[in-house]
Design an enzyme around this catalytic site. Structure first.
Site, short mmCIF file in Angstrom:
data_model
loop_
_atom_site.label_atom_id
_atom_site.label_comp_id
_atom_site.label_asym_id
_atom_site.label_seq_id
_atom_site.Cartn_x
_atom_site.Cartn_y
_atom_site.Cartn_z
N LYS A 144 0.50 -14.61 -6.41
CA LYS A 144 -0.09 -14.88 -5.07
C LYS A 144 -1.31 -15.59 -4.81
O LYS A 144 -1.40 -16.31 -3.95
CB LYS A 144 -0.15 -13.37 -4.42
CG LYS A 144 1.14 -12.62 -4.33
CD LYS A 144 1.06 -11.10 -4.08
CE LYS A 144 2.62 -10.32 -4.05
NZ LYS A 144 2.17 -8.98 -3.84
N ASP B 269 1.47 -7.11 4.30
CA ASP B 269 2.74 -6.72 3.86
C ASP B 269 3.73 -5.96 4.73
O ASP B 269 4.89 -5.77 4.43
CB ASP B 269 2.55 -5.43 2.71
CG ASP B 269 2.10 -6.20 1.33
OD1 ASP B 269 2.93 -7.02 0.92
OD2 ASP B 269 1.15 -5.62 0.93
N GLN C 138 -1.66 -3.93 -3.86
CA GLN C 138 -0.62 -4.20 -4.70
C GLN C 138 -0.01 -2.63 -5.25
O GLN C 138 -0.77 -1.88 -5.58
CB GLN C 138 -1.02 -5.15 -5.95
CG GLN C 138 0.19 -5.31 -6.82
CD GLN C 138 1.13 -6.31 -6.21
OE1 GLN C 138 1.02 -6.98 -5.14
NE2 GLN C 138 2.45 -6.06 -6.54
#
Ligand code: GUN
Length: 295
Positions: free
Chosen positions: A53, A120, A97
């Protein structure tokens, strides 16, 4: 006839080009999109994902920083980090994460995270907006699955879709996206999971099967209808002494069996994975536009 391979990389490259030009436009307006990633603990797969990422952000001109916190981090410490990022007007996007190490409560973290900065689409507010039909940011893997199917003209409209896996990251948001009353969607969606009785009675009827349960090579040719579409979300490390790293990556679908049965299939790696990163970049630009904080 072998299935058409739904390769993710060419589309991911196209998305990166589009995002890069949007970033240039934003920078000209004095907004440099900035993503803060929070990584807790030592999960090796999470470290690899976060690394990819970061690299992707760099390629398109998004500023990114990763806060790597030890496995011993407490809930209070983690909430404090997220709270500080919420309050930092130079930060447009925040990503924590998952999974978090045992003992940490991801739900509480996501309730704390500012929905405006939620790249997200995992916060309760953004999941709720998606379900109600007016999404802001949408979870990256489900968004990537739709993007790859649309790109390769997979017939999605009105189809019978079986999703195996009811996670908040893939199964639930994907079901919401596919059942939308919208052109190219309007699917009849069945979400199966570890307690589903007679799974094959569902998969065997499906036009599209999304395997997202984290079980290596679980979906076999005998479980599907010839000509179905197989979307493989699994990324499993399987011990392989002949491989340099000591493991090989395999999906949740048995590619070797299914490539001659399905009409379309995503490879692992190189299928859905690159799109997940592409959608993260798109969401980061979205949050930067929304937060619009000149620096
Ligand atoms: N873990 C697995 N997939 C994801 C994702 O898309 N976002 C975050 N934050 N964690 C994940």
């Amino acid at each position: 006839m072998p299935a058409t391979l739904l390769k993710g990389k060419p589309l991911a490259r196209k998305i990166e080009e589009e995002v890069a030009s949007e970033v240039t436009e934003l920078r000209q307006k004095g907004i440099t999109p900035r993503l803060s990633v929070v990584l807790v603990g030592e999960n090796p797969a999470s470290r690899v994902y976060v690394g990819s990422k970061e690299k992707a952000c760099k390629r398109v001109g998004i500023e990114s920083e990763t806060f790597t916190l030890p496995e011993s981090t407490t809930q209070a410490e983690l909430l404090k980090v997220v709270g500080a990022l919420n309050d930092n007007t130079a930060v447009h996007g925040i990503l924590v994460q998952l999974p978090l190490p045992g003992g940490l409560d991801a739900d509480e973290v996501l309730e704390t995270l500012d929905p405006a900065k939620d790249v997200d689409g995992f916060t309760p507010a953004n999941m709720g907006k998606l379900l109600l039909g007016f999404p802001y940011t949408v979870a990256c893997t489900p968004a990537g699955i739709l993007a790859i199917m649309d790109h390769y003209d997979v017939p999605v409209e009105g189809s019978d879709v079986v999703i195996i896996g009811r996670s908040n990251i893939v199964g639930k948001p994907l079901a919401a996206l596919l059942m939308q009353k919208a052109k190219g969607r309007n699917c009849t969606v069945t979400v199966c999971h570890s307690r589903t009785r007679n799974l094959t009675s569902y998969t065997g009827q499906a036009d599209i099967i999304v395997a997202a349960m984290g079980s290596p090579k679980f979906l076999k040719a005998g479980m599907v209808r010839p000509g179905c579409v197989v979307i493989d979300v699994g990324i499993n490390r399987v011990k392989d002494d002949s491989a340099v790293r000591g493991y090989t990556l395999v999906g949740d679908a048995d590619f070797g069996e299914l490539e001659n049965v399905a009409s379309f299939i995503t490879p692992v790696p190189g299928g859905v994975g690159p799109l997940t990163v592409g959608m993260l970049l798109k969401n980061t630009v979205k949050t930067a536009r929304f937060c619009g904080c000149p620096q």
